[in-house]
Design a protein around this motif. Structure first.
Motif, PDB file in Angstrom:
ATOM      1  N   LEU A  86       0.857  -1.186   0.000  1.00 47.89           N
ATOM      2  CA  LEU A  86       0.000   0.000   0.000  1.00 47.89           C
ATOM      3  C   LEU A  86       0.891   1.234   0.000  1.00 47.89           C
ATOM      4  O   LEU A  86       1.525   1.554   1.011  1.00 47.89           O
ATOM      5  N   GLU A  87       0.911   1.919  -1.123  1.00 50.25           N
ATOM      6  CA  GLU A  87       1.754   3.106  -1.224  1.00 50.25           C
ATOM      7  C   GLU A  87       1.282   3.970  -2.386  1.00 50.25           C
ATOM      8  O   GLU A  87       1.213   3.504  -3.520  1.00 50.25           O
ATOM      9  N   ASN A  88       0.918   5.194  -2.116  1.00 51.10           N
ATOM     10  CA  ASN A  88       0.613   6.153  -3.187  1.00 51.10           C
ATOM     11  C   ASN A  88       1.107   7.556  -2.847  1.00 51.10           C
ATOM     12  O   ASN A  88       0.787   8.509  -3.540  1.00 51.10           O
ATOM     13  N   SER A  89       1.890   7.660  -1.764  1.00 51.62           N
ATOM     14  CA  SER A  89       2.436   8.954  -1.353  1.00 51.62           C
ATOM     15  C   SER A  89       3.603   8.713  -0.423  1.00 51.62           C
ATOM     16  O   SER A  89       3.642   7.702   0.294  1.00 51.62           O
ATOM     17  N   LYS A  90       4.553   9.646  -0.407  1.00 49.58           N
ATOM     18  CA  LYS A  90       5.666   9.521   0.526  1.00 49.58           C
ATOM     19  C   LYS A  90       5.237   9.800   1.957  1.00 49.58           C
ATOM     20  O   LYS A  90       5.998   9.548   2.896  1.00 49.58           O
ATOM     21  N   ASN A  91       4.025  10.324   2.129  1.00 51.12           N
ATOM     22  CA  ASN A  91       3.532  10.656   3.470  1.00 51.12           C
ATOM     23  C   ASN A  91       2.358   9.790   3.890  1.00 51.12           C
ATOM     24  O   ASN A  91       1.525  10.216   4.686  1.00 51.12           O
ATOM     25  N   ASN A  92       2.272   8.573   3.363  1.00 52.24           N
ATOM     26  CA  ASN A  92       1.227   7.660   3.825  1.00 52.24           C
ATOM     27  C   ASN A  92       1.408   7.329   5.301  1.00 52.24           C
ATOM     28  O   ASN A  92       2.513   7.363   5.840  1.00 52.24           O
ATOM     29  N   PHE A  93       0.289   7.041   5.958  1.00 51.11           N
ATOM     30  CA  PHE A  93       0.257   6.493   7.315  1.00 51.11           C
ATOM     31  C   PHE A  93       0.815   7.453   8.361  1.00 51.11           C
ATOM     32  O   PHE A  93       1.512   7.055   9.295  1.00 51.11           O
ATOM     33  N   GLU A  94       0.480   8.744   8.188  1.00 46.36           N
ATOM     34  CA  GLU A  94       0.816   9.731   9.214  1.00 46.36           C
ATOM     35  C   GLU A  94      -0.200   9.655  10.355  1.00 46.36           C
ATOM     36  O   GLU A  94      -1.306   9.130  10.200  1.00 46.36           O
ATOM     37  N   ARG A  95       0.162  10.205  11.487  1.00 48.37           N
ATOM     38  CA  ARG A  95      -0.733  10.221  12.658  1.00 48.37           C
ATOM     39  C   ARG A  95      -2.083  10.845  12.302  1.00 48.37           C
ATOM     40  O   ARG A  95      -2.149  11.935  11.737  1.00 48.37           O
ATOM     41  N   GLY A  96      -3.167  10.151  12.616  1.00 53.50           N
ATOM     42  CA  GLY A  96      -4.523  10.656  12.410  1.00 53.50           C
ATOM     43  C   GLY A  96      -4.977  10.681  10.969  1.00 53.50           C
ATOM     44  O   GLY A  96      -6.068  11.173  10.683  1.00 53.50           O
ATOM     45  N   ALA A  97      -4.183  10.118  10.059  1.00 55.78           N
ATOM     46  CA  ALA A  97      -4.502  10.224   8.623  1.00 55.78           C
ATOM     47  C   ALA A  97      -5.394   9.086   8.149  1.00 55.78           C
ATOM     48  O   ALA A  97      -5.410   7.989   8.727  1.00 55.78           O
ATOM     49  N   GLU A  98      -6.124   9.372   7.082  1.00 53.44           N
ATOM     50  CA  GLU A  98      -6.855   8.345   6.336  1.00 53.44           C
ATOM     51  C   GLU A  98      -6.214   8.247   4.959  1.00 53.44           C
ATOM     52  O   GLU A  98      -6.172   9.221   4.214  1.00 53.44           O
TER      53      GLU A  98
END
Length: 362
Positions: A86-98
Motif C-alpha cells: 500500500l503506497e501512493n504517497s511519501k507521506n502515507n500512514f501519518e498520525r490521524g490520517a486516512e
C-alpha cells in the motif's frame, strides 16, 4: 528476487499472464518468498473487481509509520489477494490520517478477514492502526476491520502483522461523526459540543449515549470540517436522527451548524443530517441543541456541493491583489448531465485577495 510477471501457455490455448510486480525476499517488502498469482489476461481469465481500501492511522502520539505497509484480503472458499503493498504517497500512514488505495483483484466474494503488516523499516517503523475499511466499488459492499493496536516490535505484544476480522453482524460498530460549521461571521464556537445518535434495529428504536465531540483545541472554527471517531459503540441499525448541542461555555459559545454526517463503518453507510441553524441563546430561537432528521438519498446527493473547499492563490507581483467582489462558478458532469454550482461569492474577510495571499472558502 523482484518478480515482474509470469507467462504460461499450452497447445491450443493462448498465453496467460500472471502479474506480480513485487519482491520475493526475506529482507525486502513483507519478507514473503512465495506468492499466489492469478491470471490477469488470457482466455478464461476471471473478471477483475475494484476494491477501495481506507486505512485509518490512530490519532495518538507516535502512531504514524515510515515502514512499508502491505495488506492481504481473504475471501470465501480460501481465496486471497496475496500480499499487496500500500503506497501512493511519501507521506502515507501519518498520525490521524486516512489513506485510500484502489486495488484491482479477482472477485473474492464475501471478505472474511484482512491481514495488515509492515516490514519494520525506516526511522520510526512502529505503527498504531485504528481501522481498515474495504469497499467493493460498483456494488458498494463494505467491510470494516477494527484494529486499535500497535504493530511495533517495541510496543504491545511486539507483533508487526495482524489478521483482522470484519465487524459485520457485530453488536458494536465505529461511527465517524463529521460536523460542518457554517462559513458565517461568528459561526464558530468554543463551547463543549455533544451528540446523541438514534436508529432503528430489528424494528425497534435504539439510542446511543450522549458523547462529547472533542479531539482538538480548535474544533468548530468558522468554516471548519471536524471528524470524530466514536469507537466500540452499540450498533443502532439504520440511523434515523441525531441530537446535537453544546454546554454554552466559553467566551464565544454561539454556533452556526450547517450539517452533520455520520458514517457507520460496520455497514459502510453514510447518513446526512441537515441543520443550517444557530445553536445560540442569543440568536434565532435561542436553542442550544437541535434534533436533526436523516435526509433522503436525494436530499443528501443535492447537498454534496457543501463538501467543496476552494483555495485561491493570488500572485506575488505588483498590484496583483483586488478589492473587487470575486465569484466562482464550478461546472461538472453528473450521470451524463452538465451541472453548475451557480455563481457563488467568495468573501469571508475584508482582506481577501491581497498580493501573495492564500484564501480558503468552504
Amino acid at each position: 528476487m523482484y518478480l515482474q510477471e509470469v507467462l504460461a501457455s499450452s497447445p491450443g490455448m493462448g498465453p496467460l499472464q500472471f502479474v506480480a510486480n513485487r519482491w520475493l525476499a526475506v529482507n525486502e517488502a513483507d519478507g514473503q518468498t512465495f506468492i499466489t498469482l492469478r491470471p490477469t489476461s488470457g482466455q478464461g481469465t476471471p473478471p477483475l473487481r475494484k476494491y477501495r481500501v481506507h486505512v485509518h492511522t490512530s490519532d495518538i502520539r507516535g502512531a504514524g509509520t515510515d515502514a512499508n505497509v502491505h495488506i492481504v484480503l481473504f475471501g470465501m472458499n480460501g481465496q486471497d489477494s496475496g500480499p499487496l503493498k500500500l503506497e501512493n504517497s511519501k507521506n502515507n500512514f501519518e498520525r490521524g490520517a486516512e489513506d485510500v488505495f484502489f486495488l484491482e483483484l479477482p472477485d473474492l466474494g464475501e471478505l472474511t478477514a484482512v491481514e495488515v503488516g509492515h516490514d519494520n523499516s525506516g526511522a520510526a517503523p512502529g505503527w498504531h492502526l485504528e481501522q481498515v475499511v474495504v469497499v467493493e466499488v460498483g456494488s458498494n459492499r463494505c467491510w470494516a476491520f477494527t484494529c486499535d493496536r500497535w504493530l511495533a516490535k517495541n510496543e504491545d505484544d511486539g507483533v508487526i502483522r495482524r489478521r483482522l476480522l470484519p465487524l459485520a453482524n457485530s453488536s458494536t460498530t465505529t461511527y465517524r461523526v463529521t460536523t460542518y460549521t457554517s462559513d458565517l461571521r461568528g459561526a464558530g464556537t468554543d463551547a463543549g459540543v455533544w451528540v446523541e445518535l438514534r436508529g432503528e434495529l430489528d424494528g425497534k428504536l435504539s439510542q446511543g449515549p450522549r458523547l462529547m465531540l472533542d479531539n482538538s483545541s480548535n474544533n468548530f472554527e468558522r468554516g471548519a470540517v471536524d471528524t470524530f471517531l466514536l469507537k466500540k459503540q452499540q450498533n443502532l441499525g439504520q440511523l434515523t436522527s441525531v441530537t446535537i448541542g453544546h454546554d454554552s461555555k466559553g467566551m464565544a459559545s454561539g454556533w452556526h451548524l450547517d450539517h452533520v454526517e455520520v458514517a457507520d463503518d460496520a455497514s459502510g453507510v453514510t447518513y446526512y443530517f441537515p441543520c443550517d441553524a444557530w445553536l445560540d441563546k442569543q440568536q434565532g430561537d435561542g436553542a442550544v441543541e437541535r434534533l436533526l432528521k436523516a435526509a433522503s438519498k436525494e436530499e443528501a446527493a443535492a447537498a454534496e456541493k457543501l463538501a467543496y473547499k476552494v483555495t485561491v492563490y493570488t500572485s506575488d507581483i505588483k498590484f496583483a491583489g483586488t478589492d473587487a467582489s470575486v465569484f466562482i462558478d464550478i461546472l461538472g458532469n453528473r450521470n451524463g448531465q452538465s451541472t453548475s454550482s451557480g455563481r457563488v461569492a467568495l468573501n469571508n474577510s475584508k482582506n481577501n485577495f491581497e498580493r501573495a495571499a492564500i484564501d480558503t472558502f468552504s
